[in-house]
Design a protein around this motif. Structure first.
Motif, PDB file in Angstrom:
ATOM      1  N   PRO A  71       0.832  -1.210   0.000  1.00  0.00           N
ATOM      2  CA  PRO A  71       0.000   0.000   0.000  1.00  0.00           C
ATOM      3  C   PRO A  71       0.867   1.261   0.000  1.00  0.00           C
ATOM      4  CG  PRO A  71      -0.811  -1.576   1.604  1.00  0.00           C
ATOM      5  CD  PRO A  71       0.512  -2.094   1.120  1.00  0.00           C
ATOM      6  N   GLU A  97      -4.084 -14.249   5.743  1.00  0.00           N
ATOM      7  CA  GLU A  97      -4.755 -13.931   7.012  1.00  0.00           C
ATOM      8  C   GLU A  97      -5.843 -14.942   7.346  1.00  0.00           C
ATOM      9  OE1 GLU A  97      -5.992  -9.674   6.788  1.00  0.00           O
ATOM     10  OE2 GLU A  97      -4.564  -9.675   5.146  1.00  0.00           O
ATOM     11  N   ASP A 110       6.045 -12.833  18.633  1.00  0.00           N
ATOM     12  CA  ASP A 110       5.937 -11.866  19.739  1.00  0.00           C
ATOM     13  C   ASP A 110       6.645 -12.374  20.989  1.00  0.00           C
ATOM     14  OD1 ASP A 110       4.406 -10.408  18.020  1.00  0.00           O
ATOM     15  OD2 ASP A 110       2.524 -10.614  19.130  1.00  0.00           O
ATOM     16  N   ASP A 113      10.350 -12.287  20.395  1.00  0.00           N
ATOM     17  CA  ASP A 113      10.765 -10.883  20.418  1.00  0.00           C
ATOM     18  C   ASP A 113      10.958 -10.414  21.854  1.00  0.00           C
ATOM     19  OD1 ASP A 113      11.191  -8.205  19.886  1.00  0.00           O
ATOM     20  OD2 ASP A 113       9.152  -7.776  19.222  1.00  0.00           O
TER      21      ASP A 113
ATOM     22  N   MET B  49      -2.477  -9.169  20.931  1.00  0.00           N
ATOM     23  CA  MET B  49      -2.638  -8.821  19.520  1.00  0.00           C
ATOM     24  C   MET B  49      -1.408  -9.315  18.763  1.00  0.00           C
ATOM     25  SD  MET B  49      -4.830  -7.271  17.625  1.00  0.00           S
ATOM     26  CE  MET B  49      -5.010  -6.330  16.120  1.00  0.00           C
ATOM     27  N   PRO B  50      -1.594 -10.199  17.768  1.00  0.00           N
ATOM     28  CA  PRO B  50      -0.435 -10.710  17.041  1.00  0.00           C
ATOM     29  C   PRO B  50       0.382  -9.580  16.396  1.00  0.00           C
ATOM     30  CG  PRO B  50      -2.419 -11.947  16.475  1.00  0.00           C
ATOM     31  CD  PRO B  50      -2.855 -10.768  17.286  1.00  0.00           C
ATOM     32  N   ASP B  51       1.693  -9.763  16.388  1.00  0.00           N
ATOM     33  CA  ASP B  51       2.658  -8.803  15.843  1.00  0.00           C
ATOM     34  C   ASP B  51       2.642  -7.463  16.557  1.00  0.00           C
ATOM     35  OD1 ASP B  51       4.847  -8.110  14.430  1.00  0.00           O
ATOM     36  OD2 ASP B  51       3.921  -8.195  12.440  1.00  0.00           O
ATOM     37  N   THR B  52       2.715  -7.526  17.883  1.00  0.00           N
ATOM     38  CA  THR B  52       2.969  -6.335  18.696  1.00  0.00           C
ATOM     39  C   THR B  52       4.453  -6.354  19.045  1.00  0.00           C
ATOM     40  OG1 THR B  52       0.730  -6.429  19.596  1.00  0.00           O
ATOM     41  CG2 THR B  52       2.321  -5.108  20.803  1.00  0.00           C
ATOM     42  N   ARG B  53       5.217  -5.438  18.477  1.00  0.00           N
ATOM     43  CA  ARG B  53       6.681  -5.511  18.577  1.00  0.00           C
ATOM     44  C   ARG B  53       7.229  -4.705  19.742  1.00  0.00           C
ATOM     45  NH1 ARG B  53       7.905  -5.227  12.028  1.00  0.00           N
ATOM     46  NH2 ARG B  53       6.305  -6.790  11.545  1.00  0.00           N
ATOM     47  N   SER B  56       7.692  -0.639  20.212  1.00  0.00           N
ATOM     48  CA  SER B  56       6.705   0.231  19.561  1.00  0.00           C
ATOM     49  C   SER B  56       5.990   1.084  20.599  1.00  0.00           C
ATOM     50  CB  SER B  56       5.726  -0.583  18.717  1.00  0.00           C
ATOM     51  OG  SER B  56       5.243  -1.676  19.436  1.00  0.00           O
ATOM     52  N   ASN B 108      -2.504  -0.143   5.354  1.00  0.00           N
ATOM     53  CA  ASN B 108      -2.038  -1.247   6.203  1.00  0.00           C
ATOM     54  C   ASN B 108      -1.503  -2.417   5.378  1.00  0.00           C
ATOM     55  OD1 ASN B 108      -1.556  -3.254   8.025  1.00  0.00           O
ATOM     56  ND2 ASN B 108      -3.604  -3.254   8.942  1.00  0.00           N
ATOM     57  N   PRO B 109      -0.172  -2.487   5.213  1.00  0.00           N
ATOM     58  CA  PRO B 109       0.401  -3.596   4.447  1.00  0.00           C
ATOM     59  C   PRO B 109       0.199  -4.934   5.150  1.00  0.00           C
ATOM     60  CG  PRO B 109       2.099  -1.987   5.030  1.00  0.00           C
ATOM     61  CD  PRO B 109       0.858  -1.593   5.764  1.00  0.00           C
ATOM     62  N   ASN B 110       0.183  -4.916   6.487  1.00  0.00           N
ATOM     63  CA  ASN B 110       0.250  -6.161   7.242  1.00  0.00           C
ATOM     64  C   ASN B 110      -1.029  -6.972   7.220  1.00  0.00           C
ATOM     65  OD1 ASN B 110       2.125  -4.028   8.437  1.00  0.00           O
ATOM     66  ND2 ASN B 110       2.996  -5.927   9.215  1.00  0.00           N
ATOM     67  N   ALA B 111      -2.153  -6.322   6.989  1.00  0.00           N
ATOM     68  CA  ALA B 111      -3.419  -7.055   6.990  1.00  0.00           C
ATOM     69  C   ALA B 111      -4.440  -6.331   6.130  1.00  0.00           C
ATOM     70  CB  ALA B 111      -3.953  -7.202   8.416  1.00  0.00           C
ATOM     71  N   HIS B 122       1.653  -4.087  14.570  1.00  0.00           N
ATOM     72  CA  HIS B 122       1.866  -4.128  13.123  1.00  0.00           C
ATOM     73  C   HIS B 122       0.666  -4.713  12.399  1.00  0.00           C
ATOM     74  CE1 HIS B 122       5.823  -2.623  13.791  1.00  0.00           C
ATOM     75  NE2 HIS B 122       6.062  -2.624  12.494  1.00  0.00           N
ATOM     76  N   THR B 123      -0.124  -5.516  13.095  1.00  0.00           N
ATOM     77  CA  THR B 123      -1.349  -6.017  12.460  1.00  0.00           C
ATOM     78  C   THR B 123      -2.247  -4.851  12.041  1.00  0.00           C
ATOM     79  OG1 THR B 123      -1.212  -8.128  13.598  1.00  0.00           O
ATOM     80  CG2 THR B 123      -3.409  -7.440  12.913  1.00  0.00           C
ATOM     81  N   GLY B 125      -0.923  -1.959  10.987  1.00  0.00           N
ATOM     82  CA  GLY B 125      -0.159  -1.089  10.091  1.00  0.00           C
ATOM     83  C   GLY B 125       1.241  -0.694  10.523  1.00  0.00           C
ATOM     84  N   GLY B 126       1.587  -0.942  11.793  1.00  0.00           N
ATOM     85  CA  GLY B 126       2.960  -0.656  12.231  1.00  0.00           C
ATOM     86  C   GLY B 126       3.253   0.826  12.420  1.00  0.00           C
ATOM     87  N   TYR B 127       2.247   1.578  12.825  1.00  0.00           N
ATOM     88  CA  TYR B 127       2.443   3.007  13.089  1.00  0.00           C
ATOM     89  C   TYR B 127       2.709   3.222  14.577  1.00  0.00           C
ATOM     90  CZ  TYR B 127       0.217   3.640   8.532  1.00  0.00           C
ATOM     91  OH  TYR B 127      -0.091   3.589   7.204  1.00  0.00           O
TER      92      TYR B 127
END
Ligand SMILES: [Zn+2]
Ligand SMILES: [Zn+2]
Lengths: 189, 382
Positions: A71, A97, A110, A113, B49-53, B56, B108-111, B122-123, B125-127
């Protein structure tokens, strides 16, 4: 009331409600409700483009395989790195997904990480401090005990698990390491 | 700049971070003056929430002052006071063009199943989010709006999610005059949904929770009847008794993924992360609404499956309506309601915490201590 076609009687009439509750009924007409109907094409969003300009991809950006392309705008926080990055990248490149594997791999990423980051912090100038980072000191000035005694709270049934979620993996790791060292020691002596 | 950072489940701290930069010509950088912690932040704080880095910055509810704008920004200038919807959206894609701002396809590339949200993994959008001194705001000509001169900054921050979402939840219920509305959850969104139900002409509003101090707020702030489910053996039966055994016309789920009330559901979802969310509130909603009624869901759920009682929903012929709130669509009408004195959103604020003490803010809110309902974060020098 027996089961008839009647709507159950209301405790208060419209006039009573209008008197007693500020603003009662001001949005009774669906035309006044901003999300009715759900889809509207007459709204001015402020966009002055048909398709937005593309943000520069300064690092290779992972994306869902359900997207046709990257995007035009995306977040740049914390790019993939380390072992967790490999696991997460696999989730994105291999599974859509719709697949449980996608989300389970991301959750595994996660957990990895968190471990990688804790270990890295121990070697760095600012190691993780479980006491201040969990905000536990708030128990003192936040009335930790009286807050929990008030009324009947359903969350007390599992709140005791919270420290286990934080400390449990550490206890297991330290115990495991101690047992391993002891086993090695015994084999040598 | 100073910013909250996530350090793993139940752990956050404040760190020195690089200033956010303009990444896109329509970006703005906003200096945050007030942010809030949201109930949905607890899901990422708890690691659900999956992909919480790690590293962030959270925070999707914030207001501030424009610090810098990209070259294509026309509607904002440095120095403007702005409120920023929690949705990041382009304003031009298939979905945005139809008013579905929370479902944007360009951010949102991730989903593809979620839009873009500030500081929400990141699920989404990773902002990075607004629990910081500065934040990058994409599509500055689309999302943010100037805070009206007459509006209090703390009312404005509640308009960026909680009030808008509660008001939206009541709309999803399609409330008709005299309807009985049950709201599960007496957190900020549930309180605002209850209050909004009256605006739409409800005849009765009943709020269900297990925290006595929040139910007290539901009675005084939202004029609602209340039920403490911890004091009921079977809340569904008692709600049936309260509605002449027909069930409520409309039920709103303002709880979401960490619902209490069933320990197995809670543990499999919140502790073991084996479900996208504990659907206790949603299942109670399905079971306590009348046949042919409407269930509105505005509680946050993760992307994984949840054990929902779908058969009951089918057999009762229910309408299930849900979405994340397209926030900016709600604003013009909500501004009128606030001006007319029907709503005073900041009445629910219980805590104001300096950014440097945010870890304690999260703990208070997560463990529901000190009568906590809504916590605002005050960045340094404010
Ligand atoms: Zn929120
Ligand atoms: Zn869009």
């Amino acid at each position: 009331m027996p089961y008839t076609a009647q709507k159950p009687p209301r405790p208060r009439t419209a006039d009573q409600l209008r008197r007693e509750i500020p603003g009662w009924g001001v949005d009774l007409d669906p035309a006044d409700r901003p999300s009715v109907p759900r889809e509207r094409t007459d709204l001015d969003t402020g966009a002055h483009w048909d398709f937005p300009e593309r943000q520069e991809e300064r690092q290779p950006r992972e994306r869902s395989i359900e997207h046709k392309f990257l995007p035009p705008v995306f977040g740049t926080s914390i790019p993939l790195k380390g072992l967790s990055g490999k696991v997460r990248r696999l989730a994105y490149t291999r599974y859509s997904e719709a697949r449980a594997a996608h989300w389970l791999l991301l959750l595994a990423g996660d957990r990895i990480d968190a471990w990688e980051s804790h270990l890295r912090s121990l070697a760095g100038p600012r190691p993780d401090n479980p006491l201040s980072e969990t905000g536990i000191p708030a128990e003192l000035h936040g009335h930790g005990i009286t807050s929990r005694r008030e009324g009947r709270r359903a969350d007390l049934a599992h709140q005791w698990m919270d420290p286990l979620v934080v400390a449990g993996p550490w206890v297991l790791a330290v115990t495991g390491a101690a047992l391993a060292v002891r086993a090695l020691w015994r084999r040598r002596s | 700049m100073r910013a909250m950072v996530y350090r793993g489940p139940y752990k956050v701290r404040v760190e020195e971070k690089d200033m956010p930069r303009i990444e896109h010509p329509n970006d703005a950088i906003v200096k945050v003056t007030r942010a809030a912690i949201c109930g949905s932040d607890l899901h990422i704080y708890h690691g659900m929430m999956p992909d919480t880095r790690v590293g962030s910055t959270f925070g999707h509810e914030f207001v501030g002052v424009v610090h810098e704008v990209g070259p294509s920004v026309r509607n904002l200038r440095p120095g403007d006071r702005v409120m920023v919807p929690f949705n990041i959206y382009c304003g031009s894609c298939y979905f945005c063009a139809r008013g579905l701002y929370s479902n944007c396809h360009n951010v949102n590339p991730n989903a593809t199943a979620v839009g873009g949200i500030y500081g929400y993994s990141h699920t989404c959008g990773g902002y990075d989010g607004g629990q910081a001194e500065y934040v990058r705001v994409p599509f500055a000509d689309v999302g943010p709006a100037p805070i009206p001169d007459w509006m209090d900054e703390e009312d404005a921050v509640l308009l960026t999610d909680a009030l808008a979402t509660g008001y939206f939840g009541a709309q999803l219920g399609d409330i008709a005059e005299g309807d009985t509305v049950v709201v599960f959850g007496a957190g900020p969104v549930g309180l605002f949904a209850a209050k909004s139900s009256w605006l739409m002409g409800a005849g009765r509003v009943i709020v269900v929770d297990h925290l006595e101090y929040r139910l007290e707020k539901a009675r005084t702030f939202a004029h609602a009847e209340t039920y403490n489910f911890a004091e009921h053996d079977d809340i569904v039966v008692d709600l049936k008794k309260a509605t002449d055994h027909l069930g409520a016309d409309v039920v709103i789920d303002a709880v979401g993924a960490e619902a209490d009330g069933n320990l197995t559901q809670h543990i499999t979802a919140a502790k073991l992360k084996l479900q996208g969310g504990s659907p206790v509130a949603l299942n109670w909603a399905i079971d306590s609404v009348r046949k042919g009624g409407t269930v509105s869901v505005v509680g946050a759920y993760g992307p994984m499956f949840s054990a929902v009682k779908f058969g009951d929903a089918v057999n009762k012929g229910l309408t299930l309506r849900m979405n994340q709130c397209p926030v900016k669509r709600q604003w013009p009408r909500l501004f009128e309601h606030i001006r007319n004195g029907y709503l005073k959103p900041s009445d629910i604020v219980t805590h104001r915490i300096p950014l440097e003490h945010i870890a304690e803010g999260y703990h208070l809110f997560s463990s529901k201590l000190d009568g906590c309902i809504k916590t605002l974060i005050v960045p340094n020098n404010h």
